[in-house]
Design an enzyme around this catalytic site. Structure first.
Site, PDB file in Angstrom:
ATOM      1  N   ARG A 101      -0.275  -2.663  10.728  1.00  0.00           N
ATOM      2  CA  ARG A 101      -1.383  -3.701  11.729  1.00  0.00           C
ATOM      3  C   ARG A 101      -1.509  -5.087  11.416  1.00  0.00           C
ATOM      4  O   ARG A 101      -1.802  -5.901  12.826  1.00  0.00           O
ATOM      5  CB  ARG A 101      -2.034  -2.734  11.803  1.00  0.00           C
ATOM      6  CG  ARG A 101      -1.874  -2.040  13.208  1.00  0.00           C
ATOM      7  CD  ARG A 101      -2.859  -0.669  14.006  1.00  0.00           C
ATOM      8  NE  ARG A 101      -2.179  -0.016  14.513  1.00  0.00           N
ATOM      9  CZ  ARG A 101      -1.991   1.347  14.346  1.00  0.00           C
ATOM     10  NH1 ARG A 101      -2.945   1.369  13.060  1.00  0.00           N
ATOM     11  NH2 ARG A 101      -1.615   2.066  15.087  1.00  0.00           N
ATOM     12  N   GLY A 114       0.696  -0.984  -0.213  1.00  0.00           N
ATOM     13  CA  GLY A 114      -0.421   0.025  -0.351  1.00  0.00           C
ATOM     14  C   GLY A 114       1.079   1.385   0.426  1.00  0.00           C
ATOM     15  O   GLY A 114       1.027   1.663  -0.628  1.00  0.00           O
ATOM     16  N   HIS A 115       1.742   1.260   1.222  1.00  0.00           N
ATOM     17  CA  HIS A 115       2.759   2.808   0.935  1.00  0.00           C
ATOM     18  C   HIS A 115       3.337   2.634  -0.301  1.00  0.00           C
ATOM     19  O   HIS A 115       3.443   3.591  -0.758  1.00  0.00           O
ATOM     20  CB  HIS A 115       4.387   1.879   1.969  1.00  0.00           C
ATOM     21  CG  HIS A 115       2.699   2.751   3.403  1.00  0.00           C
ATOM     22  ND1 HIS A 115       3.315   1.348   4.217  1.00  0.00           N
ATOM     23  CD2 HIS A 115       2.971   2.899   3.976  1.00  0.00           C
ATOM     24  CE1 HIS A 115       3.095   1.623   5.248  1.00  0.00           C
ATOM     25  NE2 HIS A 115       2.545   2.587   5.124  1.00  0.00           N
ATOM     26  N   GLY A 122      -3.142   7.214   1.308  1.00  0.00           N
ATOM     27  CA  GLY A 122      -4.124   5.679   1.304  1.00  0.00           C
ATOM     28  C   GLY A 122      -5.585   6.327   1.696  1.00  0.00           C
ATOM     29  O   GLY A 122      -6.096   6.677   2.978  1.00  0.00           O
ATOM     30  N   GLN A 123      -6.150   6.057   0.739  1.00  0.00           N
ATOM     31  CA  GLN A 123      -7.991   5.576   1.208  1.00  0.00           C
ATOM     32  C   GLN A 123      -8.533   4.844   1.988  1.00  0.00           C
ATOM     33  O   GLN A 123      -9.094   4.964   2.633  1.00  0.00           O
ATOM     34  CB  GLN A 123      -9.102   5.882  -0.311  1.00  0.00           C
ATOM     35  CG  GLN A 123     -10.234   6.403  -0.669  1.00  0.00           C
ATOM     36  CD  GLN A 123     -10.411   7.623  -0.166  1.00  0.00           C
ATOM     37  OE1 GLN A 123     -10.236   8.648  -0.303  1.00  0.00           O
ATOM     38  NE2 GLN A 123     -11.876   7.528   0.638  1.00  0.00           N
ATOM     39  N   LYS A 124      -7.612   3.830   2.225  1.00  0.00           N
ATOM     40  CA  LYS A 124      -7.704   3.278   3.217  1.00  0.00           C
ATOM     41  C   LYS A 124      -8.163   3.872   5.127  1.00  0.00           C
ATOM     42  O   LYS A 124      -8.919   3.357   5.395  1.00  0.00           O
ATOM     43  CB  LYS A 124      -6.985   1.910   3.830  1.00  0.00           C
ATOM     44  CG  LYS A 124      -7.015   1.403   5.008  1.00  0.00           C
ATOM     45  CD  LYS A 124      -6.320   0.652   5.572  1.00  0.00           C
ATOM     46  CE  LYS A 124      -5.112   0.327   6.496  1.00  0.00           C
ATOM     47  NZ  LYS A 124      -5.649   0.767   7.835  1.00  0.00           N
ATOM     48  N   MET A 182      -3.934  -3.622   3.065  1.00  0.00           N
ATOM     49  CA  MET A 182      -3.140  -3.670   3.848  1.00  0.00           C
ATOM     50  C   MET A 182      -2.958  -2.893   4.794  1.00  0.00           C
ATOM     51  O   MET A 182      -2.681  -1.967   4.265  1.00  0.00           O
ATOM     52  CB  MET A 182      -1.617  -3.503   2.600  1.00  0.00           C
ATOM     53  CG  MET A 182      -2.662  -4.509   1.596  1.00  0.00           C
ATOM     54  SD  MET A 182      -0.334  -5.150   0.803  1.00  0.00           S
ATOM     55  CE  MET A 182      -0.968  -6.416  -0.582  1.00  0.00           C
ATOM     56  N   SER A 183      -2.252  -2.880   6.063  1.00  0.00           N
ATOM     57  CA  SER A 183      -1.656  -2.344   6.840  1.00  0.00           C
ATOM     58  C   SER A 183      -0.810  -2.718   7.810  1.00  0.00           C
ATOM     59  O   SER A 183      -1.034  -4.310   7.556  1.00  0.00           O
ATOM     60  CB  SER A 183      -3.473  -2.519   7.584  1.00  0.00           C
ATOM     61  OG  SER A 183      -3.382  -1.398   9.187  1.00  0.00           O
TER      62      SER A 183
END
Ligand code: PAF
Length: 275
Positions: free
Chosen positions: A182, A33-34, A142-144, A179-180
């Site tokens: 955490r 994601g990053h 990120g839109q998350k 994706m995270s």
């Protein structure tokens, strides 16, 4: 790729850059994601990534101490994509006596703001500081973290910040889990169960496409689906106006369907936009 730890050195390098600067602020422990943000930032002449686990956006009972960190791995992932990595220490960002805060009202009151008091004050403050230090042409988020994006956009407009903010799509695992950093906390059973979050968000989108406009009906169907997963503990599920982030009764696009759910000690968030 240059790695810099002080504000002075970051500013000196910034002054030497020519053309546009794309900036991706992160808390490290990077994932795809990053990297999708960093790849997008390559539309600029220079790419700057910051790695800083910002203590002021964590509550006293949250995971600041245990937040995953792996700087050598992060730097290896960035090596071919990034020109400058800014990695300040806490004393550099918040020296003794530090007492200035940026607070965005209104849209910070619900969702994450309601369940993580003080979180957005910490985010708005550190993002303002990072933008002032790096001086980017464009910054990528990120839109998350949909509410974070909305807060930073509002702050940038209202504080007359001269830059473009770009929200990039959430990157997902094959089973849909966002994706995270955490996700690493999840044990194998929790990780399997966490796939229910995207299933619930997809259900909301499908119900809407089939003509359901009543937010309560959609929320109940999502809740029932998530509750089939015994390891899931719902913190909140919301259908909100895409601009004000206030809960709605009737779904009108753009609407933000968002949730926070705990699996054991891990608190996961995700969202989709309807319309
Ligand atoms: O989204 C994050 O990783 C953080 O909230 C940010 C924007 C880097 C500020 O610490």
């Amino acid at each position: 790729m240059k790695v810099v730890k002080t504000i002075e050195e970051m500013r000196r390098l910034r002054q030497q850059t020519r053309g546009t600067v794309g900036f991706v602020p992160t808390m490290g422990y990077l994932h795809e994601g990053h990297l999708s943000l960093v790849r997008r930032a390559k539309e600029n002449d220079t790419v700057v990534v910051s790695i800083y686990v910002n203590p002021t956006q964590f509550g006293p009972k949250e995971d600041f101490k245990s937040y995953p960190r792996d700087i050598p791995r992060d730097l290896a992932m960035l090596e071919s994509l990034t020109d400058i990595v800014f990695m300040p220490e806490d004393a550099e960002m918040y020296p003794a006596g530090y007492d200035t805060w940026v607070e965005v009202k209104g849209i910070t009151e619900g969702l994450e703001g309601a369940t993580r008091p003080g979180h957005f004050r910490g985010v708005a403050t550190v993002v303002t500081k990072l933008l002032n230090i790096v001086g980017p042409t464009r910054a990528y988020f990120g839109q998350k973290d949909a509410q974070q994006v909305a807060v930073i956009k509002k702050m940038a407009v209202e504080l007359d910040m001269d830059l473009e903010l770009i929200a990039c799509p959430t990157v997902r695992e094959p089973d849909g889990l966002a994706m995270s950093s955490r996700n690493v906390y999840l044990d194998p059973e929790e990780r399997r169960g966490a796939a229910v979050l995207f299933k619930a968000l997809t259900l909301a989108q499908e119900l809407w496409k089939n003509g359901e406009k009543d937010a309560d009906t959609v929320l109940h169907r999502m809740m029932a689906l998530i509750k089939q997963e015994p390891l899931a503990n719902i913190v909140y599920i919301s259908i909100a106006d895409g601009k004000t982030l206030k809960d709605v009764e009737e779904i009108k696009p753009p609407a933000l369907v968002s949730l926070a759910v705990r699996f054991g000690k891990t608190r996961l968030i995700d969202n989709v936009v309807i319309g």
